[in-house]
Design a protein around this motif. Structure first.
Motif, short mmCIF file in Angstrom:
data_model
loop_
_atom_site.label_atom_id
_atom_site.label_comp_id
_atom_site.label_asym_id
_atom_site.label_seq_id
_atom_site.Cartn_x
_atom_site.Cartn_y
_atom_site.Cartn_z
N VAL A 137 0.84 -1.20 0.00
CA VAL A 137 0.00 0.00 0.00
C VAL A 137 0.87 1.25 0.00
O VAL A 137 0.63 2.21 -0.75
CB VAL A 137 -0.94 0.00 1.23
N ILE A 138 1.90 1.25 0.83
CA ILE A 138 2.82 2.40 0.90
C ILE A 138 3.55 2.59 -0.42
O ILE A 138 3.75 3.72 -0.89
CB ILE A 138 3.81 2.21 2.06
N CYS A 139 3.94 1.48 -1.05
CA CYS A 139 4.60 1.55 -2.35
C CYS A 139 3.69 2.20 -3.39
O CYS A 139 4.12 3.06 -4.16
CB CYS A 139 5.01 0.15 -2.80
N ALA A 140 2.42 1.80 -3.41
CA ALA A 140 1.47 2.38 -4.36
C ALA A 140 1.26 3.87 -4.10
O ALA A 140 1.23 4.68 -5.03
CB ALA A 140 0.14 1.63 -4.27
N ALA A 141 1.14 4.24 -2.82
CA ALA A 141 0.92 5.66 -2.48
C ALA A 141 2.14 6.49 -2.85
O ALA A 141 2.00 7.59 -3.44
CB ALA A 141 0.62 5.78 -0.98
N ASN A 142 3.34 6.00 -2.55
CA ASN A 142 4.54 6.76 -2.88
C ASN A 142 4.75 6.86 -4.38
O ASN A 142 5.18 7.90 -4.90
CB ASN A 142 5.76 6.11 -2.22
N GLY A 143 4.46 5.78 -5.10
CA GLY A 143 4.57 5.84 -6.56
C GLY A 143 3.63 6.87 -7.15
O GLY A 143 3.99 7.60 -8.08
N TYR A 144 2.42 6.94 -6.59
CA TYR A 144 1.45 7.93 -7.06
C TYR A 144 1.93 9.35 -6.76
O TYR A 144 1.77 10.26 -7.58
CB TYR A 144 0.09 7.67 -6.40
N GLY A 145 2.55 9.53 -5.59
CA GLY A 145 3.06 10.85 -5.22
C GLY A 145 4.18 11.30 -6.14
O GLY A 145 4.22 12.46 -6.57
N ILE A 146 5.12 10.40 -6.47
CA ILE A 146 6.21 10.75 -7.39
C ILE A 146 5.67 11.05 -8.79
O ILE A 146 6.12 11.98 -9.46
CB ILE A 146 7.23 9.60 -7.43
N PHE A 147 4.68 10.28 -9.19
CA PHE A 147 4.06 10.51 -10.51
C PHE A 147 3.44 11.90 -10.59
O PHE A 147 3.67 12.65 -11.54
CB PHE A 147 3.01 9.42 -10.77
N LEU A 148 2.64 12.26 -9.58
CA LEU A 148 2.00 13.58 -9.59
C LEU A 148 3.03 14.69 -9.45
O LEU A 148 2.92 15.74 -10.09
CB LEU A 148 0.98 13.67 -8.45
#
Length: 433
Positions: free
Chosen positions: A331-342
């Motif tokens: 879950v943390i990996c998905a959230a951080n990946g989304y943050g870097i993407f944005l």
């Protein structure tokens, strides 16, 4: 004039950020549409129920007819052209493919009819009535442990009302069918033409006739992959769901950090140094992963020590700590990946501050956090698999409510990790270009 100049300056700044303006108007409108559609149709959405009829009698037909006439339920009696079996129904509910299953026992109608006849005779002929040698039939309802109590209660009350109505109707029918016999038995010899009121000689009253007319009970069971059931609680259902929701808001400071470094020139200075962009992003990921873990620790401690102060039971993290950690890190990996993407694709913090929260709320809405997936409108339900919050919630539910193990949560953990890694790769490719 100075005030007008200040207003003009602010409007000019806003109009130059065209992407920000689009987000400012489009995202809230999109959020309103999605949430309104879900909330408006959640009470009229039909839940799919596996229906196993082993009775085939008039009671089964009445149950089926009533449920079919209701807009809240949709009965599934066959799969791939074959009738659903009790074992198959339990297995499918345990696997999460269906959330409800109703199994009617054999001879349900016959047993209810026998007990109705017994009750009517007992009231009219108390000296001769004999109890029928039949067990109290049980209708088994299998529930997915993720189903909330209100939905379980709604289905249970619907079945109870149908059965109670059938029992009363049948008892009254039997009673009036026996009235001529009671009249004959009540008349003295030679006075058959004088018919006393049979109700005055029958030892009963109308309310009394139905006090013990519950011949059937509904047995609620929770289907799990390990073969034993657990009583789900709101704590076990809500803490994981809203924890995921909270973790995803790490997107805002993470994306904001990237935008701030880019706009201030810090990122350029870092790239001039003998440090790769991958190393810079890896540092951010590690730091924000630690922050997310700290955030989870606070939530966990609150669910352990604060909730009980309000009369709510403690949150139970289950007996699979390794599997729990895998889902949490995914879950943390998905959230951080989304943050870097944005942070890579948004130019200003204002864009992120508008897009990120709204997109997370939408993902929570279609992913089953705000409203359970089985209660979503039919046209939105298939979209739930697109939400990373859905996969996170499904992983935690498999562990905490369905008694799964490490292997059972690998699909959800893989989907979440893949989502985060893919977005990081896209962001890296964008920066290299």
């Amino acid at each position: 004039m100075k005030l007008l100049a200040s207003i003009n300056k602010e409007l000019l700044l806003l109009t130059r950020d065209r992407a920000g303006l689009i987000l400012l108007f489009i995202m809230p409108a999109f959020l309103v549409i999605i949430i309104t559609l879900i909330q408006d149709q959640v009470t009229t959405t039909s839940a799919k129920i596996l229906f196993v009829d082993r009775d085939g009698g008039f009671v089964a037909k009445e149950i089926k007819k009533t449920l079919l006439n209701s807009s809240n339920f949709k009965l599934i009696e066959t799969l791939e052209g074959k009738p659903v079996t009790p074992g198959q129904a339990e297995k499918l509910v345990a696997g999460g493919q269906f959330h409800f299953s109703i199994v009617l026992p054999e001879h349900l109608s016959r047993d209810i009819e026998k007990k109705s006849d017994f009750l009517a005779r007992k009231k009219l002929f108390p000296a001769t009535g004999q109890k029928p040698q039949v067990e109290k039939p049980a209708i088994t309802v299998w529930f997915d442990p993720t189903v909330q109590g209100s939905f379980r209660a709604a289905l249970n009350s619907s079945l109870q009302a149908i059965i109670k109505g059938q029992e009363i109707q049948l008892t009254v029918k039997k009673f009036f069918a026996l009235l001529p016999e009671k009249i004959q038995a009540s008349l003295p010899p030679g006075m058959k033409s004088l018919a006393p009121n049979p109700l005055s000689t029958a030892d009963f009253s109308i309310p009394e006739l139905f006090t013990d007319s519950t011949f059937t009970h509904i047995e609620q069971r929770f289907a799990t992959k390990m073969g034993f059931s657990v009583q789900p609680t709101p704590v076990q259902q809500n803490v994981p769901a809203w924890t995921i929701f909270g973790i995803f808001f790490i997107v805002l400071p993470l994306a904001g950090s990237i935008i701030s470094e880019r706009n201030s020139g810090t990122l350029k200075r870092l790239r001039i140094m003998p440090v790769s962009y991958f190393t810079v992003m890896a540092g951010k990921l590690t730091a924000f992963t630690l922050i997310s873990l700290s955030q989870f620790a606070v939530i966990l401690l609150a669910s352990w020590y604060i909730l009980p102060l309000f009369g709510v039971e403690r949150f139970d993290a289950g007996t699979e700590p390794l599997a729990f950690a895998v889902v949490l890190l995914a879950v943390i990996c998905a959230a951080n990946g989304y943050g870097i993407f944005l942070g890579t694709f948004c130019r200003t913090y204002e864009q992120v501050s508008m897009f990120a929260p709204v997109s997370i709320v939408i993902a929570a809405a279609i992913g089953g956090v705000l409203v359970p997936v089985y209660a979503l409108p039919d046209f939105i339900r298939p979209l739930s698999i697109l939400s990373p919050l859905y996969w996170g919630q499904a992983g935690f539910y498999d562990l905490l409510l369905r008694q799964g193990d490490l292997f059972s949560i690998l699909p959800e953990a893989g989907a979440l990790s893949g989502f985060g890694i893919l977005l990081c790769i896209i962001a890296l490719a964008r920066n290299r270009g």
